[in-house]
Design a protein around this motif. Sequence first.
Motif, short mmCIF file in Angstrom:
data_model
loop_
_atom_site.label_atom_id
_atom_site.label_comp_id
_atom_site.label_asym_id
_atom_site.label_seq_id
_atom_site.Cartn_x
_atom_site.Cartn_y
_atom_site.Cartn_z
N VAL A 4 23.90 29.21 13.49
CA VAL A 4 24.39 28.60 12.25
C VAL A 4 25.81 28.09 12.51
O VAL A 4 26.66 28.83 13.02
N ALA A 5 26.05 26.84 12.16
CA ALA A 5 27.36 26.23 12.38
C ALA A 5 28.09 26.11 11.05
O ALA A 5 27.49 25.79 10.02
N GLN A 6 29.40 26.38 11.09
CA GLN A 6 30.23 26.25 9.89
C GLN A 6 31.53 25.56 10.27
O GLN A 6 32.05 25.75 11.37
N TRP A 22 31.44 23.44 4.98
CA TRP A 22 30.18 22.84 5.43
C TRP A 22 29.40 23.84 6.26
O TRP A 22 29.99 24.65 7.01
N CYS A 23 28.06 23.78 6.15
CA CYS A 23 27.20 24.67 6.91
C CYS A 23 25.98 23.91 7.40
O CYS A 23 25.36 23.14 6.63
N ASN A 24 25.64 24.12 8.66
CA ASN A 24 24.40 23.59 9.24
C ASN A 24 23.56 24.77 9.72
O ASN A 24 23.97 25.48 10.64
N PRO A 25 22.41 25.03 9.09
CA PRO A 25 21.63 26.22 9.44
C PRO A 25 20.88 26.04 10.76
O PRO A 25 20.88 24.97 11.35
N ILE A 26 20.23 27.10 11.18
CA ILE A 26 19.37 27.03 12.36
C ILE A 26 18.20 26.08 12.06
O ILE A 26 17.64 26.12 10.95
N SER A 27 17.87 25.25 13.03
CA SER A 27 16.83 24.25 12.84
C SER A 27 15.52 24.91 12.40
O SER A 27 15.07 25.89 13.00
N VAL A 73 18.80 20.53 4.47
CA VAL A 73 19.29 20.98 5.78
C VAL A 73 20.73 21.48 5.62
O VAL A 73 20.94 22.64 5.29
N ASP A 74 21.72 20.56 5.80
CA ASP A 74 23.12 20.93 5.65
C ASP A 74 23.44 21.31 4.22
O ASP A 74 22.77 20.88 3.27
N SER A 75 24.51 22.08 4.08
CA SER A 75 24.96 22.46 2.74
C SER A 75 26.47 22.42 2.67
O SER A 75 27.16 22.62 3.68
N THR A 76 26.99 22.13 1.49
CA THR A 76 28.43 22.22 1.25
C THR A 76 28.70 23.14 0.06
O THR A 76 27.93 23.16 -0.90
N LEU A 77 29.77 23.89 0.17
CA LEU A 77 30.25 24.75 -0.91
C LEU A 77 31.64 24.27 -1.28
O LEU A 77 32.48 24.10 -0.40
N LYS A 78 31.88 24.05 -2.56
CA LYS A 78 33.16 23.54 -3.01
C LYS A 78 33.79 24.48 -4.02
O LYS A 78 33.09 25.10 -4.85
N ILE A 79 35.12 24.57 -3.96
CA ILE A 79 35.88 25.33 -4.94
C ILE A 79 36.91 24.38 -5.55
O ILE A 79 37.68 23.73 -4.83
N GLN A 80 36.88 24.27 -6.88
CA GLN A 80 37.79 23.35 -7.56
C GLN A 80 38.01 23.80 -9.00
O GLN A 80 37.05 23.76 -9.79
N VAL A 89 36.58 35.33 3.31
CA VAL A 89 35.79 34.64 4.33
C VAL A 89 34.49 34.18 3.67
O VAL A 89 33.83 34.97 2.99
N TYR A 90 34.16 32.91 3.85
CA TYR A 90 32.93 32.36 3.30
C TYR A 90 31.93 32.22 4.44
O TYR A 90 32.15 31.48 5.39
N LEU A 91 30.84 32.95 4.29
CA LEU A 91 29.81 33.02 5.33
C LEU A 91 28.56 32.27 4.90
O LEU A 91 28.12 32.39 3.76
N CYS A 92 28.01 31.53 5.83
CA CYS A 92 26.74 30.86 5.62
C CYS A 92 25.69 31.56 6.48
O CYS A 92 25.99 31.97 7.61
N ALA A 93 24.50 31.71 5.95
CA ALA A 93 23.41 32.33 6.70
C ALA A 93 22.13 31.55 6.45
O ALA A 93 22.01 30.83 5.45
#
Lengths: 114, 111
Positions: A4-6, A22-27, A73-80, A89-93
């Motif tokens: 998983v890429a962040q 930004w997060c890119n999960p395992i294919s 596929v990819d995901s974004t998390l926003k705080i505003q 720490v913001y973790l993507c899984a």
Amino acid sequence: EAGVAQSPRYKIIEKRQSVAFWCNPISGHATLYWYQQILGQGPKLLIQFQNNGVVDDSQLPKDRFSAERLKGVDSTLKIQPAKLEDSAVYLCASSLAGSSGEQFFGPGTRLTVL
Amino acid sequence: KQEVTQIPAALSVPEGENLVLNCSFTDSAIYNLQWFRQDPGKGLTSLLLIQSSQREQTSGRLNASLDKSSGRSTLYIAASQPGDSATYLCAVISGNTPLVFGKGTRLSVIA
């Protein structure tokens, strides 16, 4: 197999500013999760996606947090706007088989709000 | 509401010792239990996943057991090494709730 890429790995902002992760999960993994981990605590789920649909966002502070996974596929998390208590720490899984499947985590993004 | 507790919060042992980390959960109707390792400033690495129908899982020097009826799991580390120093997190999935984590046990193995 790539994990998983962040990005970014670290972010420092002032309160009331906006930030996006930004997060890119395992294919091939249909399920994607965003967690918040405050220092000294275990991770807490913010939102879970199955493909591009939201399965659980009950613990997401929707007045300031938003997340999307438009193409499943990819995901974004926003705080505003960000608050001091958002420092964490913001973790993507991701997982292959939904909620009951083994989850694999990315390296996380460490957010500091000043 | 599922709650996960890990004892002890911190543990320091000399190299070579066998050790046990404990995890307890309040709702025994779980799908699976997962043990993770977290190094400082890093993400989580999955160590072992135990399905609800299983009693234990083994990987190298690690052995995790599950007793659903008593709401407990243990992670056994044999012949500990300084490289085992990290925080170990236990997490469970039950019902419609996603992974619920304990606060972790911070392990230091002294050479």
